[in-house]
Write an enzyme that holds these catalytic residues in place. Sequence first.
Site, short mmCIF file in Angstrom:
data_model
loop_
_atom_site.label_atom_id
_atom_site.label_comp_id
_atom_site.label_asym_id
_atom_site.label_seq_id
_atom_site.Cartn_x
_atom_site.Cartn_y
_atom_site.Cartn_z
N HIS A 166 0.86 -1.18 -0.05
CA HIS A 166 0.03 0.03 -0.03
C HIS A 166 0.95 1.26 0.01
CE1 HIS A 166 -3.14 2.98 1.31
NE2 HIS A 166 -3.95 1.80 0.51
N ASP B 155 -7.74 -5.20 -0.22
CA ASP B 155 -8.37 -5.98 -1.35
C ASP B 155 -7.98 -7.88 -1.07
OD1 ASP B 155 -9.39 -4.19 -2.58
OD2 ASP B 155 -7.87 -3.34 -3.56
#
Length: 381
Positions: free
Chosen positions: A264, A318
């Site tokens: 991320h 996700d």
Amino acid sequence: MSTATGKQFDQGLVNTIAAETQMSFIDGEKGILEYVGIDIDSLARNSTFEESTYLLWNGRLPNPTELAAFEQQLRAEYELPAGVIDMIRATPADAATMHTVQTLVSSLSLFDAEADDDSPEANIRKAIRLVAKTPTLIAAFDRHRKGKEIIAPDADRSIAGNFLWMLRGEEPTETMVRALDVCLVLHADHGFNASTFTSLVVISTLSDLYSACSAAVGALRGPLHGGANEGVMVMLNEIGDMSQVDGFMKGKLERKEKIMGFGHRVYKAYDPRATYLKTFAEGLARDTGNMPLYEMSTRIESIMHEAVADKGIFPNVDFYSATTYWSLGLDLDLFTPMFALSRMSGWTGHCIEYLKNNKLIRPGAAYVGPHEVPYVALCDR
Ligand code: CMC
């Protein structure tokens, strides 16, 4: 790096803070996400999507009367204008879902008399319409492309419950509704991520909420952003079964290929959205006979942990939302639309917040081309 204009060059805006917000706070080093100061884990465990949306838009949790009134406002807007249903029926059955969502979100403006009214009151009414109608248009398109009758929304249901009802045409279990609701809470907002920033760029021109949100859908669909959940499922399907996981991962890591659902831009610790989702994904996988999928996921996680945790790469939201959506029986290409459905709450909230102190977003460019090039007439080239 300083440019000739004295401005700082910051590729990918990694070190740029573009505006203030009171909606969500992220500490990427410690792995903290808060909506208006409340940690995401508490919200995911105790709150609903409607309640979280109220929090993001109003800066505080609603009391029971306020929540009931807000839910009523949303439910009164579940239905699509007849013209949008006609457009859905005219959409090719093989159209890509995110292109369809983007087009249909934009099409809502054609049937809204307030589309160009940018007063704060009208913007709140439009935000309610966008959040309430996006699930309906996704479910209606999915029914249409499968040759099934479109199911009208049911105003007695929550957003998550109504979506599953419209999609499947059969009663969802309480666990299914709760699972989707948790995913919606977790995806509702996340600072100035790429799609939210896109919506701000559009609204900062004093365009309108429909334009801002349809542009945001376009930004979300990319595999480096919202498209990653679909990428995770493609990867799990490609691996096939547990016996193939180690070999698959070895090859990927040797070739230095990215693993979808990991890493991320902001989090260099475990994504706090993934913590509860992982537990939830396990329960749901067990209930729906999808444990092999969940077990493959945890094996991938432990291989990644050994290989790249020291670089600050951990599962992001996700990774386990893929298993969750799959266990809910959602088609692969509905995964990213689920993200859009939820993030609509964040996009609209941020646009309304930004308009209170609007400034056109217009960064400079570091020009690296030539100068003083003589013009050569067309006939001489
Ligand atoms: N798998 C393996 N290595 C990775 C991964 C990954 N998923 N992500 C980053 N790295 C490595 C990358 O190879 C690089 O290594 P090195 O320094 O040796 O070259 C280093 O980590 C930095 O990567 P980066 O791509 O420069 O970092 P970034 O901050 O620009 O990228 C990211 C963030 C999300 C685009 C990236 O982690 C990625 O592509 N992840 C996979 C896609 C994904 O899951 N996206 C969903 C993000 S969460 C949902 C959302 O909020 O949108």
